[in-house]
Motif scaffolding. Structure first.
Motif, mmCIF file in Angstrom:
data_model
loop_
_atom_site.group_PDB
_atom_site.id
_atom_site.type_symbol
_atom_site.label_atom_id
_atom_site.label_comp_id
_atom_site.label_asym_id
_atom_site.label_seq_id
_atom_site.Cartn_x
_atom_site.Cartn_y
_atom_site.Cartn_z
ATOM 1 N N SER A 1 48.865 -11.824 50.856
ATOM 2 C CA SER A 1 48.344 -12.589 51.995
ATOM 3 C C SER A 1 47.211 -11.806 52.662
ATOM 4 O O SER A 1 47.155 -10.575 52.574
ATOM 5 C CB SER A 1 49.450 -12.879 53.016
ATOM 6 O OG SER A 1 49.971 -11.671 53.543
ATOM 7 N N GLU A 2 46.334 -12.524 53.316
ATOM 8 C CA GLU A 2 45.202 -11.882 53.993
ATOM 9 C C GLU A 2 45.672 -11.241 55.294
ATOM 10 O O GLU A 2 46.421 -11.855 56.064
ATOM 11 C CB GLU A 2 44.110 -12.916 54.286
ATOM 12 C CG GLU A 2 43.493 -13.518 53.033
ATOM 13 C CD GLU A 2 42.543 -14.666 53.306
ATOM 14 O OE1 GLU A 2 41.813 -15.058 52.372
ATOM 15 O OE2 GLU A 2 42.541 -15.181 54.452
ATOM 16 N N PRO A 3 45.268 -10.023 55.564
ATOM 17 C CA PRO A 3 45.683 -9.338 56.791
ATOM 18 C C PRO A 3 45.260 -10.108 58.037
ATOM 19 O O PRO A 3 44.154 -10.651 58.092
ATOM 20 C CB PRO A 3 44.953 -7.999 56.709
ATOM 21 C CG PRO A 3 44.701 -7.792 55.247
ATOM 22 C CD PRO A 3 44.450 -9.153 54.700
ATOM 23 N N ALA B 1 46.909 -2.987 53.811
ATOM 24 C CA ALA B 1 46.312 -3.552 52.604
ATOM 25 C C ALA B 1 45.355 -2.555 51.961
ATOM 26 O O ALA B 1 45.338 -2.389 50.732
ATOM 27 C CB ALA B 1 45.569 -4.849 52.948
ATOM 28 N N ALA B 2 44.569 -1.878 52.777
ATOM 29 C CA ALA B 2 43.621 -0.892 52.247
ATOM 30 C C ALA B 2 44.354 0.261 51.570
ATOM 31 O O ALA B 2 43.927 0.757 50.518
ATOM 32 C CB ALA B 2 42.735 -0.374 53.375
ATOM 33 N N GLU B 3 45.452 0.688 52.150
ATOM 34 C CA GLU B 3 46.228 1.782 51.553
ATOM 35 C C GLU B 3 46.854 1.351 50.226
ATOM 36 O O GLU B 3 46.912 2.133 49.264
ATOM 37 C CB GLU B 3 47.295 2.256 52.543
ATOM 38 C CG GLU B 3 46.691 3.002 53.742
ATOM 39 C CD GLU B 3 47.720 3.337 54.819
ATOM 40 O OE1 GLU B 3 48.782 2.676 54.834
ATOM 41 O OE2 GLU B 3 47.450 4.229 55.641
ATOM 42 N N LYS B 4 47.309 0.107 50.143
ATOM 43 C CA LYS B 4 47.855 -0.407 48.879
ATOM 44 C C LYS B 4 46.770 -0.469 47.805
ATOM 45 O O LYS B 4 47.014 -0.156 46.631
ATOM 46 C CB LYS B 4 48.449 -1.796 49.093
ATOM 47 C CG LYS B 4 49.772 -1.804 49.849
ATOM 48 C CD LYS B 4 50.320 -3.228 49.957
ATOM 49 C CE LYS B 4 51.668 -3.249 50.657
ATOM 50 N NZ LYS B 4 52.206 -4.624 50.788
ATOM 51 N N LEU B 5 45.561 -0.864 48.195
ATOM 52 C CA LEU B 5 44.447 -0.917 47.252
ATOM 53 C C LEU B 5 44.135 0.476 46.707
ATOM 54 O O LEU B 5 43.882 0.650 45.509
ATOM 55 C CB LEU B 5 43.209 -1.506 47.934
ATOM 56 C CG LEU B 5 43.222 -3.028 48.160
ATOM 57 C CD1 LEU B 5 42.144 -3.422 49.160
ATOM 58 C CD2 LEU B 5 43.010 -3.750 46.832
ATOM 59 N N MET B 6 44.154 1.473 47.574
ATOM 60 C CA MET B 6 43.860 2.844 47.139
ATOM 61 C C MET B 6 44.957 3.380 46.220
ATOM 62 O O MET B 6 44.676 4.086 45.250
ATOM 63 C CB MET B 6 43.676 3.742 48.370
ATOM 64 C CG MET B 6 42.463 3.374 49.211
ATOM 65 S SD MET B 6 42.249 4.415 50.670
ATOM 66 C CE MET B 6 41.618 5.912 49.931
#
Length: 420
Positions: A164-166, A175-180
Motif C-alpha cells: 500500500s502507498e504510505p 517503506a523506504a527502509e523495506k526498499l533498501m
C-alpha cells in the motif's frame, strides 16, 4: 494598429473633437473598435488549441478584434517582460510564473484585479492565490499549478513486500527502509533525497507548523529557529540520514531524479508530477510500473510548495476590459476543466472531480499548498542559496539544526530588510 489609433485620436483632439474613446476600465464598457489584444504566454503551458478557442470566443464578442498570441521561452523571459512593460504599447495579458508576479506588481507594472470578477476565486489553490497578491490586492489570477509528489516504482514496491502507498511520514520511512533491505546495493536509496533539495525539504518545516519568515511590523524576521520549524528540520534530517544515499552537496534537477529512479538506484523520489511522463519516455519499460501519491506528513498529506503560472494584465494595457475578459474565460470552469483533462492542475479545488491519474494526486497535495514569503527581496535570498546552505550543513553534520537555522534566520532577515 493601436499606435495608429492613438495618433488619429491625438489629431482629432488637437482639432477640438472628442470622438476618441478607449476601452473601458475594470467593469466598464469596451468601446474599442477593430484592433488587437496582445497576449504573451509561456512555452509548454496550455494546449495551443485551447488558447485558440479562447481567442475565438473573445474575437466573436468583439467583431473586428484580433487576439495576437506570442509564445515566450522561460529562459530570458524577465528581460523581455521588463522591456515590454516599460514601453508605450505593452502586451495586454501576460502569463507569469507564480514566483515572478510579486516583483512586477510592486513596481506598478500590473493592473489591480478584483477577485469577485473571477469564477471560483473562493476555491483557488491557496499557493497560487497567495502568489498573485501584493499588499492585500490581487494582480495575478491563478492559471494552473504543479506540485511535487512521491513517484515510485511499483515493481520495486512489490519486490520489497510493500502492498500500500504510505499515508504518513512514519509509513514513508518504513517503506523506504523495506526498499533498501530488498535492494542492498551501496548506492541504493529507499528515497532519493539530495542534501540541498530545498523545495523537497521545506515542506517538512510547514508540516510541523513552522515557517520560513514572517513580517513583524515593518521588519522581516527569520522563523526557522522556532521550535516548530526546528522540529520539521529534524524530521527531514532523520529521514534523509536513514534512507537516502543521494549526494549531500547538490540540489536537484529533472535528469538526476529521472535517472536515479529509471536506472534502479532508488525506489522513490519526491519530484514534480510531470517527471512521470519523462520517465516513461526515457525508460519505456517502466511506463506501466510508475505510481504516485502525495508526500506524506506526520499526520496526513504534507503541505507542499506549489509552482505554476498566474495571468496578469499590464497597467499600460490599451484594452483592459477585453484583457480582463480573456483572463476570466481561460481561468473559469469551462476552460479550466479542459486544462485538467489535458493533464495540467486546474486553479480551483472545486474541480477535483474532473482530474484523474497523477493530476488527481497533485490536486490532493495542492489543497495544503504554501508559497514563499511575500517580499520583493525574496529572489535575493534564493540567489544567495541561504536555504540550500542550511540544509546541506544539517545533512552533512557540519552544524546542528539549531545552529544552521540560526545562521539562516540571520541571513534571511538581513536580505529581506535590505533597502535600495
Amino acid at each position: 494598429m493601436r499606435g495608429l489609433a492613438r495618433l488619429l485620436c491625438a489629431v482629432l483632439l488637437a482639432g477640438g473633437l472628442a470622438a476618441c474613446s478607449g476601452d473601458g476600465g475594470e467593469g466598464g464598457a469596451a468601446t474599442a473598435g477593430p484592433g488587437t489584444l496582445d497576449v504573451w504566454v509561456m512555452r509548454d503551458s496550455a494546449p495551443d488549441d485551447l488558447i485558440e478557442r479562447v481567442n475565438a470566443e473573445v474575437e466573436a464578442a468583439h467583431p473586428g478584434l484580433t487576439v495576437r498570441v506570442q509564445v515566450l521561452d522561460w529562459e530570458g523571459r524577465d528581460v523581455k517582460w521588463k522591456t515590454a512593460l516599460a514601453g508605450d504599447d505593452p502586451p495586454d495579458v501576460l502569463e507569469m510564473g507564480n514566483t515572478d508576479v510579486l516583483t512586477y506588481a510592486a513596481s506598478g507594472a500590473l493592473a489591480e484585479l478584483k477577485p469577485a470578477d473571477y469564477e471560483n476565486s473562493g476555491t483557488w489553490l491557496k499557493g497560487l492565490a497567495d502568489a498573485g497578491g501584493y499588499e492585500g490586492k490581487l494582480y495575478g489570477v491563478p492559471y494552473y499549478g504543479g506540485t511535487r509528489v512521491v513517484i515510485y516504482r511499483k515493481d520495486l514496491f512489490e519486490k520489497a513486500g510493500i502492498d500500500s502507498e504510505p499515508a504518513t511520514l512514519a509509513e514513508l520511512r518504513q517503506a523506504a527502509e523495506k526498499l533498501m533491505k530488498a535492494n542492498p546495493g551501496e548506492d541504493f536509496s529507499g528515497l532519493y533525497f539530495p542534501g540541498r533539495y530545498q523545495y523537497g525539504a521545506l515542506p517538512f518545516v510547514f508540516d510541523a507548523g513552522g515557517q520560513i519568515a514572517a513580517k513583524e511590523g515593518t521588519a522581516w524576521k527569520g522563523m526557522l529557529s522556532t521550535p516548530q520549524s526546528q522540529q520539521g528540520l529534524r524530521n527531514w534530517a532523520d529521514l534523509v540520514k536513514a534512507v537516502s544515499k543521494a549526494p549531500l552537496d547538490v540540489d536537484t534537477d529533472a535528469d538526476r531524479f529521472v535517472d536515479a529512479l529509471g536506472q534502479g538506484h532508488t525506489g522513490m523520489i519526491i519530484g514534480q508530477a510531470w517527471m512521470m511522463r519523462g520517465l516513461g519516455e526515457k525508460y519505456p519499460k517502466l511506463a506501466d510500473q510508475l505510481g504516485a501519491f502525495p508526500v506524506p506528513g506526520v499526520n496526513g498529506t504534507m503541505p507542499v510548495f506549489i509552482g505554476g503560472s498566474n495571468l496578469v494584465v499590464s497597467a499600460g494595457s490599451q484594452a483592459p476590459a477585453i484583457a480582463t475578459e480573456w483572463v476570466k474565460l481561460i481561468t473559469g470552469t469551462k476552460y479550466q476543466t479542459e486544462l485538467a483533462r489535458s493533464g495540467l492542475l486546474p486553479n480551483s479545488t472545486s474541480l477535483e472531480g474532473v482530474v484523474e491519474g497523477v493530476t488527481a494526486v497533485q490536486m490532493k497535495a495542492a489543497a495544503r499548498s504554501w508559497f514563499t514569503p511575500q517580499s520583493t527581496q525574496w529572489s535575493n535570498v534564493d540567489n544567495a542559496q541561504v536555504l540550500q546552505d542550511m540544509f546541506q550543513a544539517i545533512a552533512s553534520g557540519e552544524k546542528s539544526v539549531a545552529e544552521a537555522a540560526a545562521t539562516a534566520d540571520k541571513k534571511i532577515a538581513e536580505i529581506l530588510n535590505a533597502t535600495g
